[in-house]
Enzyme design. Structure first.
Site, short mmCIF file in Angstrom:
data_model
loop_
_atom_site.label_atom_id
_atom_site.label_comp_id
_atom_site.label_asym_id
_atom_site.label_seq_id
_atom_site.Cartn_x
_atom_site.Cartn_y
_atom_site.Cartn_z
CB ALA A 1 -13.83 -13.07 -21.18
CB ALA B 1 -2.79 -15.78 -6.81
CD GLU C 1 -5.94 -3.54 -11.05
OE1 GLU C 1 -4.85 -3.54 -11.65
OE2 GLU C 1 -6.42 -2.54 -10.50
#
Length: 421
Positions: free
Chosen positions: A165, A404, A401
């Protein structure tokens, strides 16, 4: 020595607090006199940049190749950044921090990333780990966990990603089961920055076992002390780039967490975890911009020294156009992260701008670093020159984070929603 160190740090933080007060007041005055649109930094913001730039170029740049080769955690640099007030800049003043806004923090981040994005990522991971506590922690939680980070150079970590995940946060398998006044945590996390160095973690776990429960109600956010029994820290991963950053897998086996360490309440974790990104993605974009600026500077310097066919390669149109394209991308990335940071500092929802900044800066960091290698030619492919490290370090900016591709999903969703309004 200890007393002198404490005195030095206290005076440094006091100075930064005073600077920050003026920095936050300055835009209001600018709006009155210049219509509210102004690209000029305040004198205090210039001081932030100057302090970070001096640290990066005089201390980080010379040490970066060593840490890249060895993969060692840059403890001396992190301690120095902490002493200078360049770490934990988001921690509120009530907890002993300097309470900088996101814009000011981004200015610092770009400068440190110029020196080494591995060092910058270790520092910025603290901000990511702290952000859920800053935006959702109780006064007691903030004083306990944020306060300690202003007293000594401690690290923390954002413990969300799992082996299965990453982008699909709702697919998290780590479980939290309520047992009286405690929660029992079981599961495995992966790719956790500062995982082996953290004093505490922000942990996201599924607290509702019903698979039909929506994500915004199924997960709970916890603060977990790293020395809690049952936590097993995995080996340090040797990654493609940013090698001095400490990245590990972490296993939780019957880890007991008191209910007092739940953020907001059971079921609120997903919103907290996602809400942190609006404040942390602009600094990530700033880091990517710092790397791109370094690549541009290195390529320009080389192009003004290297000669072919009887003249400097910068005088060949092919190379000068390449430098021009690189410069365009760096400047636009900088404007993008500054807009995203300014929006959230103004109290506005900045999801759209944060994702644009993160996606664009991450992409151009890779493009500019690759172009820098091209300018260097065969030398660029060699580890004795700085640009091959920049190319390796850049790739992660398109991954962590929010990849893209995830950023483009968010941008498309936000764009269509804005258009319909």
């Amino acid at each position: 020595m200890l007393n002198l160190s404490k005195l030095f740090r206290a005076s440094t933080l006091t100075g930064l607090r005073l600077q920050n007060t003026s920095a936050r007041a300055a835009p209001s005055a600018a709006k009155l006199t210049q219509g509210g649109f102004n690209f000029e930094l305040t004198e205090q913001q210039k001081e932030f940049k100057a302090t970070a730039r001096k640290f990066a170029r005089e201390e980080v740049v010379p040490a970066a190749p060593h840490y890249d080769r060895t993969g060692e955690y840059p403890v001396p640099l992190i301690k120095r950044a902490w002493e200078l007030g360049l770490m934990n800049s988001h921690i509120p003043e009530k907890c002993g921090g300097i309470g900088l806004g996101i814009f000011d923090a981004c200015l610092i981040t770009e400068e440190i990333a110029y020196g080494c994005t591995g060092v910058q990522t270790a520092i910025e991971a603290n901000s990511l780990g702290q952000m859920p506590v800053i935006i959702a922690g109780s006064e007691q939680q903030q004083n306990k966990y944020l306060g300690r980070m202003t007293e000594e150079p401690l690290m923390c970590a954002y413990c969300v990603t799992e082996p299965g995940a990453g982008s699909d946060v709702a697919g998290i398998k780590t479980r939290a089961e309520r047992k009286g006044d405690e929660y029992i945590i079981n599961g495995q996390k992966m790719w956790i920055t500062n995982g082996g160095k953290a004093n505490w973690y922000f942990l996201l776990a599924r607290s509702d076992s019903d698979p039909k429960t929506p994500a915004n109600k199924a997960f709970t956010g916890f603060i977990v002390d790293a020395d809690t029994p049952g936590i097993q820290v995995g080996r340090k991963e040797m990654n493609m780039g940013q090698r001095c950053s400490d990245t590990r897998g972490i296993t939780f086996e019957d880890v007991r967490v008191p209910k007092e360490n739940v953020l907001i309440g059971e079921g609120a974790g997903f919103k907290i975890a996602m809400g942190a990104f609006d404040k942390t993605r602009p600094p990530v974009a700033a880091g990517a911009t710092g790397l791109a600026q370094r690549a541009l500077d290195e390529a320009t310097k080389y192009a003004l020294e290297r000669k072919t066919f009887g003249k400097l390669i910068a005088e060949h149109q092919a190379v000068s156009f390449l430098l021009a394209e690189m410069a365009m991308k760096v400047e636009l990335a900088r404007i993008a992260y500054q807009r995203a940071a300014w929006e959230v500092d103004e109290g506005r929802r900045n999801t759209y701008y944060a994702s644009i900044a993160k996606a664009f800066a991450g992409d151009i960091a890779n493009q500019v670093a690759s172009d820098a290698v091209q300018v260097f030619g065969g030398n660029g492919f060699n580890s004795e020159y700085p640009v091959e490290k920049l190319m390796r370090d850049a790739k992660i900016y398109q991954i962590y984070e929010g990849t893209a591709q995830i950023q483009r999903l968010i941008i498309a969703r936000e764009h269509i929603a804005r258009y319909k309004q």
